[in-house]
Design an enzyme around this catalytic site. Sequence first.
Site, short mmCIF file in Angstrom:
data_model
loop_
_atom_site.label_atom_id
_atom_site.label_comp_id
_atom_site.label_asym_id
_atom_site.label_seq_id
_atom_site.Cartn_x
_atom_site.Cartn_y
_atom_site.Cartn_z
N GLU A 8 79.04 80.29 -1.94
CA GLU A 8 77.78 80.20 -1.78
C GLU A 8 77.20 80.41 -0.34
O GLU A 8 76.00 80.88 -0.22
CB GLU A 8 77.28 78.60 -2.02
N HIS A 44 77.24 67.65 -9.29
CA HIS A 44 76.50 68.80 -9.78
C HIS A 44 75.11 68.30 -10.15
O HIS A 44 74.16 69.28 -10.45
CB HIS A 44 77.08 69.15 -11.34
#
Lengths: 340, 332
Positions: B54, B123
Amino acid sequence: MNVSEHTEPVADHHGVPGPTHESATPEARLSSLETMMLIRAYEEQLVELQRGGAPGTCTSVGQEACAVGVIGALDERDRILTNHRSAGHLIARGADPGRMMAEVLGRTDGYCGGRSGSLHIASRELGVVLTSTIVGGELSMAPGMALAQKMGRGEPGGIVAVFFGDGAACEGIFHESLNLAVQWQLPLLFVCENNQWQAFVHRLETMPDRAIADWAHSHGLPTRSVDGNAVEEVYAAAARAVAEIRVTGSPQFLELVTYRQRGHFEPDDQSYVDPDELVAWRRRDPIQGYREHLLESGLIDPEGLAAMERRVRERIEAAAAFAQASAWPAPDRLTDHVYA
Amino acid sequence: MTRMTVEQAIHQALREEMEHDPRVILMGEGVATKHRDLVEDFGAERVRNTPLAEAIMAGTAVGAAAGGLRPVVDLLFAPFLPYSMDALVNSAGKLRYISGGQFSFPMVAMAMTGAGWAVGAQHNHNLEAMFVHAPGLKVLMPSTPADFRGLLKAAIRDENPVLFFIDLGLLHQEGEVEARADELIPLGQAAVRREGTHVTMVSYAKTVGACLQAAEQLEARQISAEVIDLRSLKPLDEETVLASVRRTGRLIVVHEASGLCGVAAEIAALAATKAFDALRAPVVRLTGPDAPAASSWVLEQAGVPQAEAVVAAAVELVLGTSEHTRAVMAHY
């Protein structure tokens, strides 16, 4: 010092002529010396200003050959990303020391209107496009800038060069950046100025001696490791890499082995530095060495050198006067430029 | 009008904007796998799978934006955003300012978040307030398919970096969407979802639904609730909120993210500083707890303010407290 070449001879496959230092004209060599002297004088002036109360700065004293050699191998269509030790890159690119100094002093005539200070000066007009003082920040943005170049958003034929240090090579983003540049075949030159110091820690406390070039090589990058204090060697290696990138469109890696002669951030007494190491590297000073080389080769005589020193001194004095005379920004403009 | 899900609305916005502007590119882990039709129509150069990393995904979007492209980067789940924080906060959010306005960063970073999938705290974590706090960024969190489409399109055309949060629980929700491709929803405009006179409910993302359900139930008790969907957290539409609070004199702010230093705190401060004279009761905040999201379905839902709690809070505000409403509210 262990200086080696870890390179796949890409140029030979494509027939790109590899420039050597012999190909540099006398004018170019003299200009390289004068630019290195200008960078040194500029940063010494910043140190003086800091003693007088101006904001501190990260100098690149001892690393001038890296800036002059690599920037000299680039041209106008190329774009540059750099870091907190960027004065050399900017000056070698033709930045006005007066506007740079005005920026450091926080004045309106600075390249960024006083919002950057010494640490993040960028200049779109010079192609010094992004500067991050977050170690590794420049590496995170470099593949995207090179992707834009590859997709036709820059000058035709241009490449991107990103400067960072051995400290940044210890960041995870170093590997992410190299890997993506290779996978996406981006026109990107990675330039690691390995100056032996990562803020207040010697790099040999943080990495194996030959780690940087080995890491780059292991990512599949054509990699050269050269003496970063020898401006003509730096130029030759950079020019070769740049020429190959222009032909292949693929990234390359250049490690410049050099030394940070001053502390991490002014003021810094360097009490943590081994004095023998400092003395040994000062003996290998890039400017002193090149002056002697050009004198010996007869390209310049002592009078010519004195005239060069005078020109440099006058430019820096004029720069300091310009910066100090520049207006402070109006406080009510504090939040200008937060949003487009 | 066409009926579609939030997921379809996002896809349609991406397709329309890639059609509209050749500078728009889509990148992220799996975007080329997920949007095969976009790869076919716009080419692999513009729809790029990335390594699952990321920091470089976001950094590459930032560099590409400064270089003249208009990237949309899909960072998948909000809890992965901390890996990309340097690029988003230090680079995208600051380099325009630091450079004295020399550069712009027209980019969108998308991430899913919120309860609805029962996969736990790594998540599901509503981090939107962190990005609201970072200068130079804009932050969107829509609730309807039409808003997902219209706001994503506007975000892609904006000259600034935009964080676009997708509430996972809304992904398959259907709604009517304007058929015209040039229909944009400007950033910074809240939507009044239901008009009312007794109490103002301010929310965004899935808890707008809880507020609307609550407002319907309150009707039976003669309580008229106004429901405002912020949809844009930064810039914030202060006027719509203040105008409503000035009319109703009562304010309940509802969101799934935890309360401390959250958007609800900001809305409460807004009312207290700019509409204090109009307030007839203390502001009520209904938020998720200061705890990581749980994965057990029951515990996950227990972390999300539900209509019942909103009803209880509204009844207390308008009619006064009862044992029952105290008990329900203590849960939140």
